[in-house]
Design a protein around this motif. Structure first.
Motif, PDB file in Angstrom:
ATOM      1  N   TRP A  11       3.528   8.498  -1.610  1.00 31.76           N
ATOM      2  CA  TRP A  11       3.875   7.361  -2.464  1.00 31.76           C
ATOM      3  C   TRP A  11       4.071   7.753  -3.930  1.00 31.76           C
ATOM      4  CZ3 TRP A  11      -0.952   7.809  -0.052  1.00 31.76           C
ATOM      5  CH2 TRP A  11      -2.027   8.130  -0.883  1.00 31.76           C
ATOM      6  N   TYR A  15      10.577   7.075  -7.163  1.00 31.05           N
ATOM      7  CA  TYR A  15      10.674   6.502  -8.499  1.00 31.05           C
ATOM      8  C   TYR A  15      11.416   5.169  -8.536  1.00 31.05           C
ATOM      9  CZ  TYR A  15       9.009  11.121  -9.690  1.00 31.05           C
ATOM     10  OH  TYR A  15       8.255  12.257  -9.756  1.00 31.05           O
ATOM     11  N   TYR A  18       9.101   2.079  -8.764  1.00 30.37           N
ATOM     12  CA  TYR A  18       8.189   1.845  -9.881  1.00 30.37           C
ATOM     13  C   TYR A  18       8.948   1.539 -11.164  1.00 30.37           C
ATOM     14  CZ  TYR A  18       5.503   4.412  -6.427  1.00 30.37           C
ATOM     15  OH  TYR A  18       4.940   4.827  -5.254  1.00 30.37           O
ATOM     16  N   THR A  19       8.516   0.491 -11.841  1.00 33.73           N
ATOM     17  CA  THR A  19       9.092   0.190 -13.142  1.00 33.73           C
ATOM     18  C   THR A  19       8.595   1.212 -14.155  1.00 33.73           C
ATOM     19  OG1 THR A  19       7.251  -1.302 -13.620  1.00 33.73           O
ATOM     20  CG2 THR A  19       9.239  -2.272 -12.670  1.00 33.73           C
ATOM     21  N   VAL A  22       4.674   2.599 -15.069  1.00 31.69           N
ATOM     22  CA  VAL A  22       3.657   2.488 -14.020  1.00 31.69           C
ATOM     23  C   VAL A  22       2.852   3.783 -13.970  1.00 31.69           C
ATOM     24  CG1 VAL A  22       3.263   2.305 -11.530  1.00 31.69           C
ATOM     25  CG2 VAL A  22       4.950   0.831 -12.632  1.00 31.69           C
ATOM     26  N   ASN A  24       0.298   6.695 -12.562  1.00 32.34           N
ATOM     27  CA  ASN A  24       0.162   7.335 -11.258  1.00 32.34           C
ATOM     28  C   ASN A  24      -0.912   6.651 -10.416  1.00 32.34           C
ATOM     29  OD1 ASN A  24       2.177   9.248 -11.594  1.00 32.34           O
ATOM     30  ND2 ASN A  24       0.795  10.756 -12.496  1.00 32.34           N
ATOM     31  N   ASP A  26      -1.677   3.674 -10.262  1.00 33.95           N
ATOM     32  CA  ASP A  26      -1.266   2.345  -9.791  1.00 33.95           C
ATOM     33  C   ASP A  26      -0.156   2.402  -8.742  1.00 33.95           C
ATOM     34  OD1 ASP A  26      -3.069   1.099 -11.524  1.00 33.95           O
ATOM     35  OD2 ASP A  26      -1.621   1.101 -13.173  1.00 33.95           O
ATOM     36  N   LYS A  27       0.363   3.595  -8.474  1.00 36.52           N
ATOM     37  CA  LYS A  27       1.552   3.694  -7.623  1.00 36.52           C
ATOM     38  C   LYS A  27       1.293   3.246  -6.187  1.00 36.52           C
ATOM     39  CE  LYS A  27       4.243   7.070 -10.228  1.00 36.52           C
ATOM     40  NZ  LYS A  27       4.847   8.426 -10.250  1.00 36.52           N
ATOM     41  N   VAL A  30       1.382  -0.489  -5.964  1.00 36.20           N
ATOM     42  CA  VAL A  30       2.765  -0.989  -6.028  1.00 36.20           C
ATOM     43  C   VAL A  30       3.488  -0.685  -4.718  1.00 36.20           C
ATOM     44  CG1 VAL A  30       4.979  -0.784  -7.211  1.00 36.20           C
ATOM     45  CG2 VAL A  30       2.855  -0.758  -8.540  1.00 36.20           C
ATOM     46  N   TYR A  31       3.319   0.527  -4.215  1.00 39.97           N
ATOM     47  CA  TYR A  31       3.936   0.902  -2.935  1.00 39.97           C
ATOM     48  C   TYR A  31       3.567  -0.108  -1.843  1.00 39.97           C
ATOM     49  CZ  TYR A  31       4.842   3.459   1.376  1.00 39.97           C
ATOM     50  OH  TYR A  31       5.287   3.807   2.640  1.00 39.97           O
TER      51      TYR A  31
END
Length: 283
Positions: A11, A15, A18-19, A22, A24, A26-27, A30-31
Motif C-alpha cells: 500500500w 501514489y 493519496y492526495t 498524506v 506514510n 496514514d497510507k 487511506v488504502y
C-alpha cells in the motif's frame, strides 16, 4: 456467485490513491477506504514485530483482510545453505502474525516459491511440511517454475494441493521460459481461491537490463480492457467453486495496479462495503 474481493500488493507506492501531503503512516488507512484486501510484502523481507501488525489492525475496518507472504527463508528464496533451524523461524513468523489472527484479519498466508523451486520429491515434501507446520491457517501456494504444470505433473500438483488443504494460486504472468507458470484454471480449496496479476511484460521478465532493478522492470505493465475481459468468465467459474475469491494486482512498477484493480472491479460489478470512510478532497 460467491464473494469476490479485489486489491493490490502493498500500500505504500500507489501514489494515485493519496492526495498530496498524506503521511506514510496514514497510507494504509487511506488504502482501506478503496479496497477490502491487501497483500503484505514487507513480511517477506523480515519477520516483523507484532507491533506492526497491531498498528495495521487498528488502521483498517473490521472486515478488512491481509494476505501475508512468509519470510523468504521459509520459501527457499535465500540461495545457498538452508537456515539451520527453520522450525524456529516458522515459530517466530507464526508468533509475529498473531495480532492479525486474533483480530480475524488474516485472510491467508501466501507461500510464493522461487523460480528455481521445481517439481521434485524433495520440494513436494517441503510443501507438505509447510502445510503441516502452518495447519492452523489458510495457506496458498504459488509456483514460479513451469515443471509443476507440465502435462505429466499438472494433475498431480493440483491433487497435492487439494489433499493437503492448500489454495492454488492462479497467475497471469508472461510466458517467458521455465521461471513462470501458465494460467491454470483450477480451484483446490472450496473456501478460498487466489488470483494474482503480475502483468505480461515478457522482455522485462526475462531480462530487466543491465543496471536495472528487476522489480522495477518485471512488473511494468498495464492491462488492456481486452486482456481483463478474458478473465471475466474465468473469475465467474472460479467463484462458482470457491466461497471467496481474492484478486490481487501486482503490476505496479509504473503505478498501474490500482487503476487496473478499480477497472476490474467495475467490470465485475463489485462495489465493496464496510471500507474506511473516504477522505474528502480539498477541491
Amino acid at each position: 456467485m460467491n464473494t469476490i474481493h479485489v486489491g493490490v500488493c502493498g500500500w505504500g507506492d500507489h501514489y494515485d490513491l493519496y492526495t498530496h501531503g498524506v503521511r506514510n503512516r496514514d497510507k494504509l488507512s487511506v488504502y482501506a477506504s478503496h479496497f477490502p484486501i491487501v497483500e503484505v510484502d514487507s513480511s517477506f523481507y523480515a519477520i516483523l514485530p507484532q507491533s506492526n501488525y497491531e498498528t495495521w489492525v487498528r488502521e483498517t475496518p473490521q472486515g478488512f483482510g491481509f494476505i501475508v507472504k512468509p519470510y523468504q527463508a521459509l520459501t527457499g528464496h535465500q540461495r545457498g545453505d538452508a537456515p539451520t533451524d527453520r522450525r524456529e523461524l516458522f515459530r517466530q513468523f507464526e508468533e509475529s502474525i498473531q495480532p492479525l489472527v486474533e483480530a480475524g484479519k488474516l485472510k491467508m498466508l501466501l507461500f510464493q516459491f522461487p523460480p528455481w523451486f521445481d517439481c521434485t520429491r524433495e520440494h513436494v515434501q517441503y510443501i507438505r511440511a509447510c502445510r503441516q507446520i502452518m495447519e492452523a491457517y489458510p495457506l496458498a501456494v504459488e509456483f514460479r517454475h513451469q515443471s509443476w504444470f507440465e502435462p505429466r505433473y499438472r494433475e498431480k500438483t493440483l491433487e497435492l494441493l487439494q489433499t493437503i488443504g492448500a489454495i492454488h494460486v492462479l497467475c497471469d504472468e508472461p510466458q517467458a521460459g521455465k521461471g513462470c507458470v501458465p494460467i491454470v484454471e483450477a480451484v483446490t480449496h472450496s473456501a478460498q481461491a487466489l488470483v494474482r496479476f503480475h502483468g505480461r511484460n515478457v522482455s522485462g521478465w526475462r531480462d530487466p537490463g543491465e543496471g536495472q532493478n528487476w522489480r522495477d522492470v518485471r512488473y511494468l505493465y498495464r492491462y488492456s480492457k481486452e486482456e481483463l475481459v478474458e478473465w471475466l468468465p474465468r473469475i465467474q467459474r472460479i467463484a462458482a467453486e470457491a466461497e471467496e475469491v481474492c484478486i490481487l494486482f501486482n503490476n505496479n512498477s509504473g503505478g498501474d495496479a490500482v487503476g487496473n484493480a478499480k477497472q476490474f472491479m467495475r467490470m465485475l460489478g463489485i462495489d465493496p462495503t464496510g471500507l474506511n470512510p473516504r477522505q474528502l478532497e480539498l477541491f
